[in-house]
Design a protein around this motif. Structure first.
Motif, mmCIF file in Angstrom:
data_model
loop_
_atom_site.group_PDB
_atom_site.id
_atom_site.type_symbol
_atom_site.label_atom_id
_atom_site.label_comp_id
_atom_site.label_asym_id
_atom_site.label_seq_id
_atom_site.Cartn_x
_atom_site.Cartn_y
_atom_site.Cartn_z
ATOM 1 N N ASP A 317 7.135 6.417 2.921
ATOM 2 C CA ASP A 317 6.189 5.361 3.287
ATOM 3 C C ASP A 317 5.250 5.846 4.387
ATOM 4 N N HIS A 340 10.671 2.372 -1.857
ATOM 5 C CA HIS A 340 9.998 3.333 -0.972
ATOM 6 C C HIS A 340 9.144 4.299 -1.796
ATOM 7 N N THR A 341 8.146 4.857 -1.118
ATOM 8 C CA THR A 341 7.312 5.907 -1.694
ATOM 9 C C THR A 341 7.597 7.200 -0.939
#
Length: 357
Positions: A317, A340-341
């Protein structure tokens, strides 16, 4: 230039040279073979040749007194030298029409572009025999041996071979040692290309064989690994060992449960519980950038079956996070629960500095 040429030739002699101690010095001890110093010899000879040509032209210019004739002679000598270089290089290499050289081999057609490939290098014995017996003049063997998809060939035909190029393997790749069919699962290998039959392993499914054009060449078999682990996976168990050497020894034993665990070299300091739900979505997958979208109901360790290297940096993130070496030459990241990224970028600062220099 004379001094440089003599010294470089002495360095080329390796252990037979009185200057062998030079090969033990830092930086120079990274050269694989002493013949690398022939680059300096070639440079010195080229410099001496240029200097000799210049002096010769000046000498004739003073004797003849006609600068135009001297210039023509110099150009003719230069063209003769260029022609001599092509005369040597043209018949030396195996030459085939461009379309034939770039035509994908049958093995590449059998393997999807996203598939990871492992090549059994026992085929190299056939390559050496073909070269030593017929040289480059008969290109049949070398066109057929493209089916190995090893080395630069895999790049040409857009396939990913997990083997490092000869001489370019990192220390961690070298620690794992020779990659055998028994290691293909945890390395997330989709396909195996081998000149031998992988009998007795029900997880290796024969896709097809590529018949050889000559009896002295091996028949390549392409297998699909039906039991390989996912390239990206979550685990909640781990074992901490003292360095990559200990991890490599554990891997070679062949008993470690990679399906639910990972070998780390430092304690993450986090306790994990099994997740009832965990998903991984690939948003971007380039050579120097990887972007994943994850969703887990508990914190977990994300394991990537991609090579570990200090130049890789990661964020979760958009916040920096640590990449841990895992399973000797893989990557691991601690991912919190929830959506989440995760993004990884290859940021080789030394390369960037070199460009500026």
């Amino acid at each position: 230039m004379v001094f440089l040429g003599i010294i470089s030739l002495l360095l080329v002699l390796g252990k037979s040279s009185p200057l062998y101690f030079v090969h033990t010095l830092p930086v120079l001890n990274n050269f694989r073979v002493t013949a690398r110093f022939l680059l300096l010899t070639t440079f010195a000879v080229a410099g001496l040749a240029g200097s000799g040509l210049d002096r010769g032209l000046k000498f004739f210019s003073q004797r003849i007194g006609n600068q135009r004739i001297v210039t023509v002679v110099g150009v003719v000598l230069l063209l003769l030298k260029i022609g001599d270089v092509f005369r040597f290089a043209y018949p030396y290499h195996s030459l085939v029409p461009l379309r034939q050289a770039l035509d994908p081999p049958e093995s590449a057609r059998l393997i999807s572009p996203s598939g990871r490939v492992w090549t059994d290098l026992t085929y190299l014995d056939s390559w050496k025999r073909a070269y030593l017996s017929r040289g480059w003049k008969d290109p049949t063997a070398f066109v057929y041996l493209k089916n190995s998809l090893y080395g630069n060939v895999s790049f040409v035909f857009d396939r990913t071979n997990i083997r490092g190029l000869a001489g370019l393997a990192t220390q961690r790749q070298a620690m794992i040692g020779e990659i055998t069919p028994q290691l293909l699962d945890f390395l997330s290998v989709d396909y195996a290309i081998t000149p031998t039959v992988l009998a007795g392993d029900p997880t290796m499914e024969l896709v097809s064989t590529v018949p050889a054009p000559r009896t002295d060449l091996p028949t390549f078999s392409v297998y699909r690994n039906t039991d390989r682990l996912s390239r990206f996976r979550f685990v909640t168990d781990y074992l901490v060992v003292d360095g990559p050497e200990a991890a490599a020894a554990l891997i070679r034993e062949g008993q470690f449960p990679f399906t639910e665990s990972v070998i780390l070299e430092s304690d993450p300091g986090v306790s994990f519980e099994a997740s009832a739900s965990a998903t991984i979505e690939i948003a971007k997958d380039d050579d120097q950038r990887l972007k994943l979208k994850t969703n887990t109901d508990n914190p977990a360790i994300l394991v990537l079956a991609d090579s570990y290297y200090p130049a890789w940096e990661a964020t979760i993130d958009d916040l920096p996070t640590k990449i841990m070496p895992a399973n000797v030459n893989q990557r691991a990241v601690i991912v919190p629960a929830g959506k989440h990224t995760i993004e990884m970028r290859y940021m080789q600062t030394m390369f960037s500095r070199g460009i500026w220099v």
